[in-house]
Design an enzyme around this catalytic site. Sequence first.
Site, PDB file in Angstrom:
ATOM      1  N   ASP A 350       0.856  -1.178   0.000  1.00  0.00           N
ATOM      2  CA  ASP A 350       0.000   0.000   0.000  1.00  0.00           C
ATOM      3  C   ASP A 350       0.901   1.240   0.000  1.00  0.00           C
ATOM      4  O   ASP A 350       2.050   1.180   0.467  1.00  0.00           O
ATOM      5  CB  ASP A 350      -0.889  -0.035   1.243  1.00  0.00           C
ATOM      6  CG  ASP A 350      -1.698   1.228   1.389  1.00  0.00           C
ATOM      7  OD1 ASP A 350      -2.434   1.566   0.449  1.00  0.00           O
ATOM      8  OD2 ASP A 350      -1.568   1.893   2.439  1.00  0.00           O
ATOM      9  N   ASP A 352      -0.034   5.012   0.891  1.00  0.00           N
ATOM     10  CA  ASP A 352      -0.180   6.010   1.964  1.00  0.00           C
ATOM     11  C   ASP A 352      -0.322   5.333   3.323  1.00  0.00           C
ATOM     12  O   ASP A 352      -1.200   4.503   3.543  1.00  0.00           O
ATOM     13  CB  ASP A 352      -1.404   6.888   1.690  1.00  0.00           C
ATOM     14  CG  ASP A 352      -1.299   7.590   0.336  1.00  0.00           C
ATOM     15  OD1 ASP A 352      -0.226   8.117   0.036  1.00  0.00           O
ATOM     16  OD2 ASP A 352      -2.292   7.571  -0.420  1.00  0.00           O
ATOM     17  N   SER A 395      -8.957   7.675  -4.661  1.00  0.00           N
ATOM     18  CA  SER A 395     -10.309   8.158  -4.975  1.00  0.00           C
ATOM     19  C   SER A 395     -10.349   9.666  -5.198  1.00  0.00           C
ATOM     20  O   SER A 395     -11.344  10.194  -5.699  1.00  0.00           O
ATOM     21  CB  SER A 395     -11.273   7.778  -3.850  1.00  0.00           C
ATOM     22  OG  SER A 395     -10.938   8.458  -2.660  1.00  0.00           O
ATOM     23  N   CYS A 435     -16.572  -0.409  -8.696  1.00  0.00           N
ATOM     24  CA  CYS A 435     -15.512  -1.042  -9.495  1.00  0.00           C
ATOM     25  C   CYS A 435     -15.025  -2.317  -8.810  1.00  0.00           C
ATOM     26  O   CYS A 435     -15.280  -2.546  -7.637  1.00  0.00           O
ATOM     27  CB  CYS A 435     -14.343  -0.068  -9.691  1.00  0.00           C
ATOM     28  SG  CYS A 435     -13.431   0.273  -8.167  1.00  0.00           S
ATOM     29  N   ASP A 464      -1.708  -0.841   5.835  1.00  0.00           N
ATOM     30  CA  ASP A 464      -1.902  -0.304   7.186  1.00  0.00           C
ATOM     31  C   ASP A 464      -3.353  -0.290   7.652  1.00  0.00           C
ATOM     32  O   ASP A 464      -3.617   0.112   8.786  1.00  0.00           O
ATOM     33  CB  ASP A 464      -1.323   1.113   7.268  1.00  0.00           C
ATOM     34  CG  ASP A 464      -2.070   2.098   6.372  1.00  0.00           C
ATOM     35  OD1 ASP A 464      -2.385   1.733   5.227  1.00  0.00           O
ATOM     36  OD2 ASP A 464      -2.353   3.215   6.833  1.00  0.00           O
TER      37      ASP A 464
END
Length: 514
Positions: A350, A352, A395, A435, A464
């Site tokens: 991941d 961020d 997003s 989606c 995280d």
Amino acid sequence: MSAPAPAPSFDVVVPTIGRPSLRALLESLGACDGPRPRRIFLVDDRADQRAPLDVGAPAPWARERLAVLPGRAAGPAAARNAGWRAARAGWVAFLDDDVVVPPEWLARLAADLHGAGPDVGGVQGRITVPLPAGRRPTDWERNVAGLEAAQWATADLAYRRAALESVGGFDERFPRAYREDADLGLRVTESGWRIVRGARRITHPVRPADSRVSVRLQRGNADDVLMAALHGKGWRERAGVPRGRRRAHLATAGLGALTALAAGRGRRRAAAAAGAGWLVLTAEFAARRIAPGPRDRAEIATMAWTSAAIPFAASWHWLTGWARLPRRLAEPGPIAGAVTSPLPDAVLLDRDGTLIRDVPYNGDPGRVVPMPGAAEALALLRRAGVRVAVVSNQSGVARGLLTREQVDAVHARVEELLGPFDGWFVCPHGPDDGCACRKPAPGLVKEAAAALGTEPERCALVGDIGSDVDAALAAGARPILVPTPQTLETEIAGAPEVARDLTDAIARILRGSR
């Protein structure tokens, strides 16, 4: 006429503390003909791993297959466990980092493994220790030459992965290069497997050693105590380990201590009698060690003083071994039948909160700050030959808060700070777009695995928050949660595997532990 059966697949595992001899081993391995190993795993067991290992210049094929795994500086048993648990092949060939293999070693290893029946759990190589010409060998050289007759010596021993899994691998309570191979051999054979000798051969040069080496080796007496506790009486005979001089050493050390005690209390006759007994036993021991040696002045002097010191060192380590035995037995040992995780083809991360600080909807490369330890963790993966890619929900693109160009600019900055990645896989959709790619859906993970030429089952995903874990589980990948202050307690409780930080997560992956 039917075609010959293919050679069994095998990996090579070499635990190393970075000795210069490692270069010679890898170069000799790279010069071999015959079937090649899937991977060559070097387990870096140095206490300080900041500088890269000096691996010399092996052949290109060997360098391409080379993977460096981080060890814990916990000894060869732990290092070998890290290596075989990362391996994927059906056989694991262990080599020490101070041996040299001949050009035909790979071909003969393949022949040894091909000829192993289904009940064979291990195939031991043959060891040659070159001794000096023109003179008798020293005590240290004779000690090393004992490897030629050693049973189950992991200087060159190939184990079937299923056999290692059946007994849980090496017992990491053995911290030295001493008895850890005999312990494993006993557990493997007692679980129903056979260990046989193959036809292949290696050379084990005698490395330089100072005059104190024979005294230092007495630390192994503490490991003999653990062997007796784990395997009972008769373990030496079953493991092919010759009996030593423990009783004589205890008697010699006891007489020496009694001499000092009696002299300190002014009891001259008792001190003289005990001292005479100590002198006779010490002289007899020294004579035994001097007789076969070169008998030059330096060797005689070394044998004289070490023969006086060894009984005390051996007795001390044996007694402290008994004193520490309850604590050693309370430490976790190998778990028979434990499932291990081979080295993955790829680690997906991941972005961020895992690789970089979480700045909501960040489109500014100047605000990119790596998470602590991220660069070091990624370096470990790259040295191990594991592909690394990023799977990230963005997003903000769907919300109109940033553009895809800004996302790409942030990624370019991440690569400037943390090095190149093998792929960036981004979901630009919002939570309500329906989606299949937005985590916790499995789409990004499946897309990344396909682009990297593997399956999700051969990937690990580190993130995280709970959606990272759920995406990995939905795709069939291995999830590892690295919590931050923003991670919910329910997400931590629901994660099948939780690491302290990113470095811990990567170390778990490379050691094959769960």
